[in-house]
Motif scaffolding. Structure first.
Motif, PDB file in Angstrom:
ATOM      1  N   ALA A 188      -4.283 -14.554 -10.204  1.00 40.40           N
ATOM      2  CA  ALA A 188      -2.981 -14.481  -9.542  1.00 40.40           C
ATOM      3  C   ALA A 188      -3.084 -13.567  -8.322  1.00 40.40           C
ATOM      4  N   VAL A 189      -2.835 -14.138  -7.151  1.00 39.91           N
ATOM      5  CA  VAL A 189      -2.848 -13.368  -5.904  1.00 39.91           C
ATOM      6  C   VAL A 189      -1.419 -13.322  -5.386  1.00 39.91           C
ATOM      7  N   ASP A 190      -0.879 -12.124  -5.218  1.00 39.34           N
ATOM      8  CA  ASP A 190       0.466 -11.985  -4.670  1.00 39.34           C
ATOM      9  C   ASP A 190       0.468 -10.866  -3.637  1.00 39.34           C
ATOM     10  N   THR A 191       1.617 -10.681  -3.014  1.00 39.29           N
ATOM     11  CA  THR A 191       1.719  -9.699  -1.937  1.00 39.29           C
ATOM     12  C   THR A 191       1.358  -8.300  -2.412  1.00 39.29           C
ATOM     13  N   ASP A 192       1.773  -7.967  -3.616  1.00 41.04           N
ATOM     14  CA  ASP A 192       1.495  -6.626  -4.134  1.00 41.04           C
ATOM     15  C   ASP A 192      -0.003  -6.395  -4.281  1.00 41.04           C
ATOM     16  N   LEU A 193      -0.721  -7.383  -4.820  1.00 37.45           N
ATOM     17  CA  LEU A 193      -2.167  -7.234  -4.962  1.00 37.45           C
ATOM     18  C   LEU A 193      -2.837  -7.079  -3.606  1.00 37.45           C
ATOM     19  N   VAL A 194      -2.463  -7.910  -2.649  1.00 41.24           N
ATOM     20  CA  VAL A 194      -3.085  -7.833  -1.322  1.00 41.24           C
ATOM     21  C   VAL A 194      -2.819  -6.479  -0.689  1.00 41.24           C
ATOM     22  N   ARG A 195      -1.582  -6.000  -0.805  1.00 41.30           N
ATOM     23  CA  ARG A 195      -1.243  -4.690  -0.260  1.00 41.30           C
ATOM     24  C   ARG A 195      -2.086  -3.584  -0.904  1.00 41.30           C
ATOM     25  N   ARG A 196      -2.254  -3.650  -2.218  1.00 45.50           N
ATOM     26  CA  ARG A 196      -3.019  -2.617  -2.913  1.00 45.50           C
ATOM     27  C   ARG A 196      -4.509  -2.687  -2.558  1.00 45.50           C
ATOM     28  N   LEU A 197      -5.049  -3.908  -2.394  1.00 50.63           N
ATOM     29  CA  LEU A 197      -6.441  -4.039  -1.971  1.00 50.63           C
ATOM     30  C   LEU A 197      -6.651  -3.442  -0.584  1.00 50.63           C
ATOM     31  N   LEU A 198      -5.723  -3.734   0.319  1.00 52.57           N
ATOM     32  CA  LEU A 198      -5.821  -3.152   1.656  1.00 52.57           C
ATOM     33  C   LEU A 198      -5.744  -1.632   1.600  1.00 52.57           C
ATOM     34  N   ALA A 199      -4.809  -1.108   0.836  1.00 55.03           N
ATOM     35  CA  ALA A 199      -4.647   0.343   0.755  1.00 55.03           C
ATOM     36  C   ALA A 199      -5.889   1.006   0.189  1.00 55.03           C
ATOM     37  N   ALA A 200      -6.522   0.356  -0.771  1.00 58.75           N
ATOM     38  CA  ALA A 200      -7.690   0.953  -1.411  1.00 58.75           C
ATOM     39  C   ALA A 200      -8.944   0.857  -0.543  1.00 58.75           C
ATOM     40  N   SER A 214      -1.432 -21.530   0.684  1.00 58.36           N
ATOM     41  CA  SER A 214      -2.109 -21.438  -0.618  1.00 58.36           C
ATOM     42  C   SER A 214      -2.717 -22.798  -0.885  1.00 58.36           C
ATOM     43  N   GLY A 215      -3.997 -22.932  -0.531  1.00 56.60           N
ATOM     44  CA  GLY A 215      -4.670 -24.215  -0.645  1.00 56.60           C
ATOM     45  C   GLY A 215      -5.411 -24.364  -1.955  1.00 56.60           C
ATOM     46  N   TRP A 216      -6.314 -25.335  -1.999  1.00 57.01           N
ATOM     47  CA  TRP A 216      -7.111 -25.550  -3.197  1.00 57.01           C
ATOM     48  C   TRP A 216      -7.985 -24.340  -3.478  1.00 57.01           C
ATOM     49  N   ASP A 217      -8.520 -23.726  -2.414  1.00 56.02           N
ATOM     50  CA  ASP A 217      -9.535 -22.693  -2.588  1.00 56.02           C
ATOM     51  C   ASP A 217      -9.062 -21.278  -2.273  1.00 56.02           C
ATOM     52  N   ASN A 218      -8.205 -21.127  -1.262  1.00 52.19           N
ATOM     53  CA  ASN A 218      -7.880 -19.799  -0.757  1.00 52.19           C
ATOM     54  C   ASN A 218      -6.387 -19.598  -0.578  1.00 52.19           C
ATOM     55  N   VAL A 219      -5.997 -18.323  -0.611  1.00 51.27           N
ATOM     56  CA  VAL A 219      -4.652 -17.894  -0.252  1.00 51.27           C
ATOM     57  C   VAL A 219      -4.768 -17.135   1.063  1.00 51.27           C
ATOM     58  N   ILE A 220      -3.837 -17.400   1.990  1.00 51.16           N
ATOM     59  CA  ILE A 220      -3.887 -16.741   3.291  1.00 51.16           C
ATOM     60  C   ILE A 220      -2.559 -16.042   3.541  1.00 51.16           C
ATOM     61  N   ALA A 280      -5.036 -11.778   9.688  1.00 48.62           N
ATOM     62  CA  ALA A 280      -4.812 -12.605   8.502  1.00 48.62           C
ATOM     63  C   ALA A 280      -5.750 -12.137   7.411  1.00 48.62           C
ATOM     64  N   VAL A 281      -5.307 -12.263   6.156  1.00 40.14           N
ATOM     65  CA  VAL A 281      -6.123 -11.911   4.998  1.00 40.14           C
ATOM     66  C   VAL A 281      -6.363 -13.195   4.198  1.00 40.14           C
ATOM     67  N   ARG A 282      -7.617 -13.463   3.912  1.00 42.89           N
ATOM     68  CA  ARG A 282      -7.999 -14.701   3.216  1.00 42.89           C
ATOM     69  C   ARG A 282      -8.698 -14.340   1.924  1.00 42.89           C
ATOM     70  N   LEU A 283      -8.163 -14.810   0.808  1.00 44.24           N
ATOM     71  CA  LEU A 283      -8.677 -14.456  -0.507  1.00 44.24           C
ATOM     72  C   LEU A 283      -8.893 -15.711  -1.346  1.00 44.24           C
ATOM     73  N   PRO A 284     -10.051 -15.881  -1.965  1.00 43.00           N
ATOM     74  CA  PRO A 284     -10.250 -17.002  -2.885  1.00 43.00           C
ATOM     75  C   PRO A 284      -9.276 -16.928  -4.060  1.00 43.00           C
ATOM     76  N   ARG A 285      -8.829 -18.099  -4.503  1.00 43.10           N
ATOM     77  CA  ARG A 285      -7.941 -18.176  -5.663  1.00 43.10           C
ATOM     78  C   ARG A 285      -8.647 -18.748  -6.887  1.00 43.10           C
ATOM     79  N   ARG A 286      -9.917 -19.155  -6.703  1.00 42.75           N
ATOM     80  CA  ARG A 286     -10.701 -19.660  -7.829  1.00 42.75           C
ATOM     81  C   ARG A 286     -12.185 -19.415  -7.551  1.00 42.75           C
ATOM     82  N   ALA A 287     -12.965 -19.389  -8.607  1.00 39.02           N
ATOM     83  CA  ALA A 287     -14.369 -18.992  -8.508  1.00 39.02           C
ATOM     84  C   ALA A 287     -15.168 -19.918  -7.603  1.00 39.02           C
TER      85      ALA A 287
END
Length: 292
Positions: free
Chosen positions: A10-22, A37-43, A51-58
């Motif tokens: 699960a990728v949401d705004t809170d997770l992205v914000r915390r990853l950036l902060a850390a 939010s595509g098949w592979d990535n969330v942007i 822009a922040v691009r994160l995989p949503r599946r392995a």
């Protein structure tokens, strides 16, 4: 039609914000907005310029790492902007994969522009292809579904053509049989974008501003990328694209390119029920391929 694969994390705004902060605290302040939010990535769009691009599946995790490894090198010779990482993220806070911060590219995708208006991008896109298609090193990423001999894609294409999800399937199957008999690429493995279609092209002020999503980056038969002639353009634009590339590719390569366009069109038509823009790309490509 096939549903989009479920997110494995699960990728949401809170997770992205915390990853950036850390990991990149100086980027944690600007507004974050989910844009795709595509098949592979969330942007997420980060402020006005990033822009922040994160995989949503392995299955997409290695693709991000391929971009991070190779785009800084390839970008130096490409004539348009590409999503070179500005910052690199690593696993953390329960998120298991690498992720990327890159520049936000203003504009619209070519997929949202009528095909007749894409003709102006024929020469710029040909210049990108000519600059990219150079021999790749032995450690270039391997991709089992791009750049490979057409015979390796037969079962997948035939499966989609017999699924009931692809219009004019009988005509398409006959053409696939004819085109896929073309001799395989015998040259060196060339660098390939791997997914060169209009939804991955950004246009702004009438010009080609960027080429996005190098997740399928690989090396092999250039015909895979040349399928863009049918995926992106109408007959007039396609003629301009082919002419701009001159004599760089022989007739057999263009026949394989048409086969690749057919293969990719079937994939878009069979798997884009939740993505109307991509469905439209598939419809367009199938019409163009069947028309010649």
């Amino acid at each position: 039609m096939a549903d989009k694969p479920a997110a494995e994390v699960a990728v949401d705004t809170d997770l992205v914000r915390r990853l950036l902060a850390a990991q990149h605290a100086d980027l944690a302040g600007p507004p974050l907005r989910l844009v795709a939010s595509g098949w592979d990535n969330v942007i997420y769009r980060l402020g006005d310029d990033l822009a922040v691009r994160l995989p949503r599946r392995a299955a997409a995790a290695d693709l991000i790492e391929h971009e991070q490894r190779w785009l800084p090198e390839l970008a130096r010779r490409l004539p348009v902007a590409v999503p070179v990482p500005v910052r690199r993220g690593v696993p953390g806070l329960g998120y298991p994969w690498a992720w990327t911060v890159t520049r936000w590219r203003p504009g619209t995708t070519a997929a949202e522009v009528p095909a007749g208006e894409r003709r102006a991008q024929a020469e710029p896109l040909a210049a990108v292809v000519a600059a990219l298609h150079r021999p790749a090193p032995p450690d270039a990423p391997h991709n089992p579904v791009r750049g490979v001999p057409l015979a390796a894609r037969r079962d997948a294409v035939i499966g989609r053509l017999t699924s009931g999800l692809v219009p004019q399937a009988d005509r398409a199957a006959a053409l696939w049989t004819e085109l896929s008999a073309t001799p395989a690429w015998a040259g060196p493995a060339l660098w390939l974008h791997g997914d060169l279609h209009p939804a991955n092209l950004v246009v702004a002020d009438g010009g080609l501003a960027a080429v996005l999503d190098f997740g399928d980056l690989t090396a092999g038969d250039p015909a895979t990328d040349l399928a863009a002639a049918w995926l992106t353009f109408d007959a007039t634009g396609r003629e301009r694209f082919v002419r701009a590339l001159g004599h760089a590719y022989d007739a057999a390569t263009w026949r394989r390119a048409r086969a690749w366009a057919l293969a990719l069109a079937t994939a878009l038509l069979a798997h884009s029920d939740d993505a109307p823009v991509l469905r439209a790309v598939g419809d367009h490509a199938l019409r163009e391929v069947l028309a010649g």
